[in-house]
Design a protein around this motif. Structure first.
Motif, PDB file in Angstrom:
ATOM      1  N   GLN A  44      -8.672  -1.063  -9.122  1.00 31.62           N
ATOM      2  CA  GLN A  44     -10.029  -0.741  -9.590  1.00 31.62           C
ATOM      3  C   GLN A  44     -10.376  -1.499 -10.862  1.00 31.62           C
ATOM      4  N   GLN A  45      -9.382  -2.009 -11.565  1.00 33.33           N
ATOM      5  CA  GLN A  45      -9.625  -2.735 -12.807  1.00 33.33           C
ATOM      6  C   GLN A  45      -9.169  -4.181 -12.719  1.00 33.33           C
ATOM      7  N   CYS A  46      -8.929  -4.681 -11.509  1.00 32.20           N
ATOM      8  CA  CYS A  46      -8.404  -6.045 -11.379  1.00 32.20           C
ATOM      9  C   CYS A  46      -9.504  -7.078 -11.590  1.00 32.20           C
ATOM     10  N   MET A  47      -9.080  -8.334 -11.697  1.00 32.73           N
ATOM     11  CA  MET A  47     -10.021  -9.420 -11.974  1.00 32.73           C
ATOM     12  C   MET A  47     -11.063  -9.582 -10.877  1.00 32.73           C
ATOM     13  N   PHE A  48     -10.730  -9.198  -9.640  1.00 35.65           N
ATOM     14  CA  PHE A  48     -11.665  -9.384  -8.539  1.00 35.65           C
ATOM     15  C   PHE A  48     -12.849  -8.431  -8.652  1.00 35.65           C
ATOM     16  N   CYS A  49     -12.675  -7.363  -9.413  1.00 42.41           N
ATOM     17  CA  CYS A  49     -13.739  -6.377  -9.567  1.00 42.41           C
ATOM     18  C   CYS A  49     -14.627  -6.668 -10.772  1.00 42.41           C
ATOM     19  N   GLY A  50     -14.280  -7.692 -11.549  1.00 47.71           N
ATOM     20  CA  GLY A  50     -15.119  -8.100 -12.658  1.00 47.71           C
ATOM     21  C   GLY A  50     -14.990  -7.246 -13.901  1.00 47.71           C
ATOM     22  N   GLN A  51     -13.938  -6.445 -13.999  1.00 46.12           N
ATOM     23  CA  GLN A  51     -13.753  -5.616 -15.184  1.00 46.12           C
ATOM     24  C   GLN A  51     -12.639  -6.203 -16.031  1.00 46.12           C
ATOM     25  N   ASN A  52     -12.774  -6.099 -17.330  1.00 44.50           N
ATOM     26  CA  ASN A  52     -11.764  -6.582 -18.267  1.00 44.50           C
ATOM     27  C   ASN A  52     -11.496  -8.074 -18.053  1.00 44.50           C
ATOM     28  N   GLY A  53     -10.337  -8.536 -18.496  1.00 50.88           N
ATOM     29  CA  GLY A  53      -9.941  -9.926 -18.293  1.00 50.88           C
ATOM     30  C   GLY A  53      -9.037 -10.029 -17.082  1.00 50.88           C
ATOM     31  N   ILE A  54      -8.373 -11.155 -16.953  1.00 53.87           N
ATOM     32  CA  ILE A  54      -7.452 -11.348 -15.841  1.00 53.87           C
ATOM     33  C   ILE A  54      -6.152 -10.629 -16.183  1.00 53.87           C
ATOM     34  N   PRO A  55      -5.738  -9.676 -15.363  1.00 54.85           N
ATOM     35  CA  PRO A  55      -4.497  -8.960 -15.674  1.00 54.85           C
ATOM     36  C   PRO A  55      -3.283  -9.832 -15.363  1.00 54.85           C
ATOM     37  N   ALA A  56      -2.192  -9.535 -16.035  1.00 55.23           N
ATOM     38  CA  ALA A  56      -0.942 -10.230 -15.746  1.00 55.23           C
ATOM     39  C   ALA A  56      -0.457  -9.789 -14.371  1.00 55.23           C
ATOM     40  N   MET A  57      -0.090 -10.760 -13.520  1.00 51.59           N
ATOM     41  CA  MET A  57       0.374 -10.443 -12.175  1.00 51.59           C
ATOM     42  C   MET A  57       1.535 -11.337 -11.792  1.00 51.59           C
ATOM     43  N   VAL A  58       2.377 -10.828 -10.894  1.00 48.19           N
ATOM     44  CA  VAL A  58       3.430 -11.620 -10.279  1.00 48.19           C
ATOM     45  C   VAL A  58       3.282 -11.471  -8.770  1.00 48.19           C
ATOM     46  N   GLU A  59       3.751 -12.474  -8.046  1.00 44.21           N
ATOM     47  CA  GLU A  59       3.747 -12.418  -6.590  1.00 44.21           C
ATOM     48  C   GLU A  59       5.072 -11.807  -6.152  1.00 44.21           C
ATOM     49  N   VAL A  60       5.011 -10.811  -5.288  1.00 41.90           N
ATOM     50  CA  VAL A  60       6.201 -10.115  -4.822  1.00 41.90           C
ATOM     51  C   VAL A  60       6.401 -10.422  -3.339  1.00 41.90           C
ATOM     52  N   ILE A  61       7.612 -10.818  -2.978  1.00 43.90           N
ATOM     53  CA  ILE A  61       7.986 -11.043  -1.583  1.00 43.90           C
ATOM     54  C   ILE A  61       9.133 -10.088  -1.286  1.00 43.90           C
ATOM     55  N   LEU A  62       8.886  -9.120  -0.398  1.00 44.36           N
ATOM     56  CA  LEU A  62       9.900  -8.122  -0.085  1.00 44.36           C
ATOM     57  C   LEU A  62      11.038  -8.733   0.726  1.00 44.36           C
ATOM     58  N   SER A  63      12.219  -8.156   0.597  1.00 41.22           N
ATOM     59  CA  SER A  63      13.397  -8.650   1.307  1.00 41.22           C
ATOM     60  C   SER A  63      13.306  -8.320   2.790  1.00 41.22           C
ATOM     61  N   ASP A  64      14.022  -9.100   3.587  1.00 40.99           N
ATOM     62  CA  ASP A  64      14.179  -8.858   5.032  1.00 40.99           C
ATOM     63  C   ASP A  64      12.860  -8.720   5.788  1.00 40.99           C
ATOM     64  N   SER A  65      11.803  -9.389   5.328  1.00 41.08           N
ATOM     65  CA  SER A  65      10.483  -9.340   5.975  1.00 41.08           C
ATOM     66  C   SER A  65       9.967  -7.916   6.142  1.00 41.08           C
ATOM     67  N   LYS A  66      10.485  -7.010   5.332  1.00 40.80           N
ATOM     68  CA  LYS A  66      10.049  -5.615   5.389  1.00 40.80           C
ATOM     69  C   LYS A  66       8.606  -5.512   4.921  1.00 40.80           C
ATOM     70  N   LYS A  67       7.816  -4.657   5.583  1.00 43.16           N
ATOM     71  CA  LYS A  67       6.427  -4.430   5.186  1.00 43.16           C
ATOM     72  C   LYS A  67       6.294  -3.017   4.650  1.00 43.16           C
ATOM     73  N   GLU A  68       5.571  -2.907   3.557  1.00 42.03           N
ATOM     74  CA  GLU A  68       5.341  -1.609   2.922  1.00 42.03           C
ATOM     75  C   GLU A  68       3.853  -1.298   2.902  1.00 42.03           C
ATOM     76  N   LYS A  69       3.538  -0.017   2.975  1.00 42.50           N
ATOM     77  CA  LYS A  69       2.159   0.446   2.879  1.00 42.50           C
ATOM     78  C   LYS A  69       1.694   0.308   1.433  1.00 42.50           C
ATOM     79  N   MET A  70       0.477  -0.166   1.237  1.00 44.66           N
ATOM     80  CA  MET A  70      -0.093  -0.297  -0.100  1.00 44.66           C
ATOM     81  C   MET A  70      -0.241   1.083  -0.731  1.00 44.66           C
ATOM     82  N   SER A  71      -0.045   1.131  -2.024  1.00 45.50           N
ATOM     83  CA  SER A  71      -0.140   2.387  -2.762  1.00 45.50           C
ATOM     84  C   SER A  71      -1.068   2.195  -3.947  1.00 45.50           C
ATOM     85  N   GLU A  72      -1.816   3.224  -4.286  1.00 44.58           N
ATOM     86  CA  GLU A  72      -2.664   3.173  -5.476  1.00 44.58           C
ATOM     87  C   GLU A  72      -1.907   3.653  -6.706  1.00 44.58           C
TER      88      GLU A  72
END
Length: 114
Positions: free
Chosen positions: A57-85
């Motif tokens: 809700q506060q990320c750069m794509f929503c136009g609020q604040n500045g650009i937050p610090a982010m890292v790209e995460v690649i899960l092990s073993d091609s496992k997929k996880e449900k997004m969480s708020e």
């Protein structure tokens, strides 16, 4: 700590990441980070996502604040996880991206959600 070297190529401004020694020392090391999952593509479950210090809700794509610090995460073993708020803690190996301009500068690979 991440910094950028600014240059011009063919009349376009190019930002090249520069990793100061304390950050460069983390390359290849296992780290634990806490943050908010930000999907890169649409869908409910993901193997690759961004981890942000701010919720979506506060990320750069929503136009609020500045650009937050982010890292790209690649899960092990091609496992997929449900997004969480809610904030999550991930553990994985740090990779400093010095060349691929279409991806984030810092990745965490072989990651697991704690």
């Amino acid at each position: 700590m991440l910094m950028y070297k600014v240059t011009k190529e063919n009349g376009k401004t190019v930002y090249t990441p520069h990793f100061p020694p304390p950050l460069a020392a983390l390359d290849g090391k296992t780290v634990e980070l806490q943050g908010y999952m930000i999907p890169i593509t649409s869908g409910f479950r993901h193997n690759t996502f961004m981890l942000s210090v701010l919720p979506i809700q506060q990320c750069m794509f929503c136009g609020q604040n500045g650009i937050p610090a982010m890292v790209e995460v690649i899960l092990s073993d091609s496992k997929k996880e449900k997004m969480s708020e809610r904030p999550v803690t991930i553990k994985g190996k740090t990779v400093l991206n010095r060349k691929e301009r279409n991806r984030l500068e810092i990745w965490v690979t072989d990651a697991v959600i704690m």
